[in-house]
Structures are given as C-alpha cells and as structure tokens.
Write an enzyme that holds these catalytic residues in place. Structure first.
Site, PDB file in Angstrom:
ATOM      1  N   SER A 169     -41.347 -10.637  -1.512  1.00 48.44           N
ATOM      2  CA  SER A 169     -40.199  -9.863  -1.689  1.00 48.44           C
ATOM      3  C   SER A 169     -40.428  -8.294  -0.923  1.00 48.44           C
ATOM      4  CB  SER A 169     -40.381  -9.657  -3.321  1.00 48.44           C
ATOM      5  OG  SER A 169     -39.068  -8.948  -3.779  1.00 48.44           O
ATOM      6  N   HIS A 206     -36.525 -12.394  -0.949  1.00 45.92           N
ATOM      7  CA  HIS A 206     -35.545 -11.973  -1.393  1.00 45.92           C
ATOM      8  C   HIS A 206     -34.338 -11.578  -0.647  1.00 45.92           C
ATOM      9  CE1 HIS A 206     -37.804 -12.045  -5.420  1.00 45.92           C
ATOM     10  NE2 HIS A 206     -37.515 -13.178  -5.071  1.00 45.92           N
ATOM     11  N   ASP A 237     -41.200 -13.401  -9.672  1.00 40.40           N
ATOM     12  CA  ASP A 237     -40.608 -14.388  -8.987  1.00 40.40           C
ATOM     13  C   ASP A 237     -41.851 -15.054  -8.197  1.00 40.40           C
ATOM     14  OD1 ASP A 237     -38.916 -16.610  -8.104  1.00 40.40           O
ATOM     15  OD2 ASP A 237     -38.167 -15.447  -6.520  1.00 40.40           O
TER      16      ASP A 237
END
Length: 355
Positions: free
Chosen positions: A17, A44, A136
């Site tokens: 990310s 992401h 995540d």
C-alpha cells in the site's frame, strides 16, 4: 501406495500500500531470470486511475511484469499486477478478475487475493506483506499460514509506513521478517526449497464464504442468515447499510462490503472530519452574511435589527474559531511545528504518490 514426493512453493502473492512501490522495485530487481514461481502483486489503487505499476516493475528486474488479464494462464517466472477496480483471484491455474465488493474501501484488496491463493494453492503459497497503512493483508496472510503456506513480512522498521507489516505480525508468527533489499534473495531461496506434504483439514466455512463473495460480485443476501441478524450497530461507509460481525474485528454489510475494525475506524474518522469541515464552512458563511446584512441596514431601520445581525455574526464567528482550533489540534496533536503526515487511509490511491 507410495509416499507423496516433496513439492516446491510456486505462487508468491505480494500486498503493498502506501510506500510499497519502492519495496516492490527492490524485491523484483533482486529476483533472478530463472525464478521458478509466479508472483501476484496487489497495490491499493483508486478505481479511476490508470496504473503504470506493471511497466515500473517490468523495468525494475529481469522478470516480465504485466497487468493481469481475466482468464489468462498463470505462468511461472512472471509478475502479474492487479488492475484498478478489480480483485485479483486464482482458479484452476488461471487468473480471475472480479468486481466483487470493496474490502476496507479497496478494490483490488490484498485480503481477497491472499484468501484466494490460500484456498487454491494451500501450502504452495508464500504471502508477502509490504509497507502500508492499516491492516489489509493481515487476515489473508493468516489464512495462507493456516492452509500450510509461508508468511514473509517487510521489517516494520524498514517500511515507509509500518502499519500493514505490524498488523500482519500481530496475527502471524513468522521468522521471515526482512528489509526490502533482502526480500528478493529470500523468496528465491524459499521457492527452491523442497517441502514435505502435510495433511490439511478442510478450509473454514467463513474463508470459503468470503472468497465466494469476492468472486461473485455484489449481490443481495451475500451473507448467510445467521450473519445478517442483529449486529454491532455500525454503518458501512461505502453504502450506509448495516454491518454484521463475521469474525473477530471483521465486518460485512448485506451486499458484501468488508471492513476490518481499524479500517472502519479510519473511514468513520474521515467522515467525522468532513462533517466538521462542512460545519466550519457554514459558520464562516453565516458570519459573513450576517455582517453584510448588519452593515447594509445600519442606521436605516429602527428596532435593533442591525445589532441582532451583528450579534449573530459574532456568535457564528466565535463558534467557527472554536471549531477551527479543534480541527487544527486534531490534525497536529503533538502541537509542534511539523505538519501532519498526509492521510493515506480510506479509498485514495497510494501508488501515485510513490511513483
């Protein structure tokens, strides 16, 4: 019946990310031309972006890197990058792209790819969590380990954003915690090591259900009836539907949007700040209009109307100043002169800033 021969781990799934693109570059640049496994990469991305990540990674090292295509065969020695607005899954040796419900506000989501790999690849999978905020990838990495796979995590001290590595290590115990510059050599070593077969129990029903939701897109009634009854009383930031707890600290709404507790808190914090900013704007405008009206009718109308408008302007201005101080203090709680770090939580693209 003869003994089952050892096998090798041939699927590496990598999640990154904020701050993760540099770690990905370092990792891919260190993989040799004869790397025998497939690499799936999830970063992401905002739905409306055009990602250049595959081109960046293709130039970074000897392995070909390409944007994943639905139905394409999974080839060893290749890096596949999840495209914007699609979850990247696996099935029967092929890549699967789906518009399934967002998870923690993201599509593609790291957990979706990791869960899919855990179910289809089992002990052949290596999961890698790199730099990023929030959590995540943590639940997906846990699923990989539970299905016999390996976990590799970037050293939080080496990550530009330590949230994802720290959250992964909070749920997975692994000895493979290394700096980004060491990841390529470690992965090359791990995929070449023979692994003895182990007996695995059937996957948990919750894992299968969440994978099915990611595969079959948004549909009403995605959760079983027992998960739809009651709930903690929280609201989905994506659709404003009610959320049900589907596991410790994990929530889904009726149409399938998934949230971890950390991501849900961050999303609601963003909504709260946005509401306060709207209130601040309204107070500033109210004060300005009231001052203008007070000036326009001053000395022309009796009854103190001008003074009432002036008092309303002062009241709105005082309230606006109080709210403005609160927002500034919340943005910089340390009270120092250093500006706050940019907010990379929620649904904003985190690749663009790293390129």
């Amino acid at each position: 019946m003869g003994a089952v021969p050892p096998f090798r781990r041939d699927l590496v799934v990598v999640g990154a990310s904020a701050g993760g693109v540099e770690a990905l570059r370092a990792t891919v640049s260190a993989l040799p031309p004869d790397f025998p496994a497939t690499v799936l990469v999830v970063v992401h991305l905002a739905a409306d972006t055009e990602s250049a990540l595959a081109r960046i990674l293709d130039r970074a090292g000897p392995l070909p890197a390409r944007t994943a295509r639905h139905g394409a065969p999974i080839e060893p020695g290749t890096v596949y990058v999840a495209p914007p607005d699609r979850h990247l899954l696996t099935e029967d040796g092929t890549l699967v792209l789906t518009p399934g419900p967002t998870e923690n506000g993201h599509r593609p989501a790291i957990n979706a790819t990791f869960r899919s790999a855990a179910l289809t690849g089992g002990p052949r999978v290596i999961g890698v969590v790199l730099s990023g905020v929030l959590d995540d990838g943590a639940a997906g990495l846990r699923a990989i380990v539970d299905r016999g796979g390996l976990a590799v995590v970037q050293d939080p001290a080496d990550a530009l954003y330590s949230g994802m590595p720290e959250n992964a290590l909070a749920v997975v115990d692994t000895g493979h915690v290394v700096r980004a510059g060491e990841l390529g050599a470690l992965l090359d070593k791990l995929v070449r090591m023979p692994v003895e077969p182990v007996a695995l129990r059937p996957p948990p029903g919750a894992l299968v259900l969440e994978d099915r939701i990611a595969r079959h897109s948004v549909r009403a009634g995605a959760l079983p009836p027992e998960a739809q009854d009651g709930g903690p009383g929280y609201t989905c930031p994506d659709c404003q539907g009610s959320l049900s707890e589907v596991g410790p600290g994990r929530y889904r709404c009726r149409i399938g949007h998934a949230w971890s507790a950390q991501a849900l808190l961050a999303a609601h914090d963003g909504e709260f700040r946005f509401a306060l900013q709207k209130a601040l704007r309204a107070l500033d405008e109210k004060a300005g209009l009231a001052r203008k009206l007070a000036a326009q009718i001053a000395g022309r109308r009796p009854g103190g109307l001008s003074e009432r408008y002036a008092a309303s302007a002062r009241e709105a201005a005082q309230a606006a100043e109080t709210l403005r101080r609160f927002l500034l203090d919340a943005a910089n709680p340390a009270g120092d002169d250093e500006p706050p770090r940019p907010d990379t939580s929620g649904r904003r693209t985190e690749e663009a800033g790293s390129q």
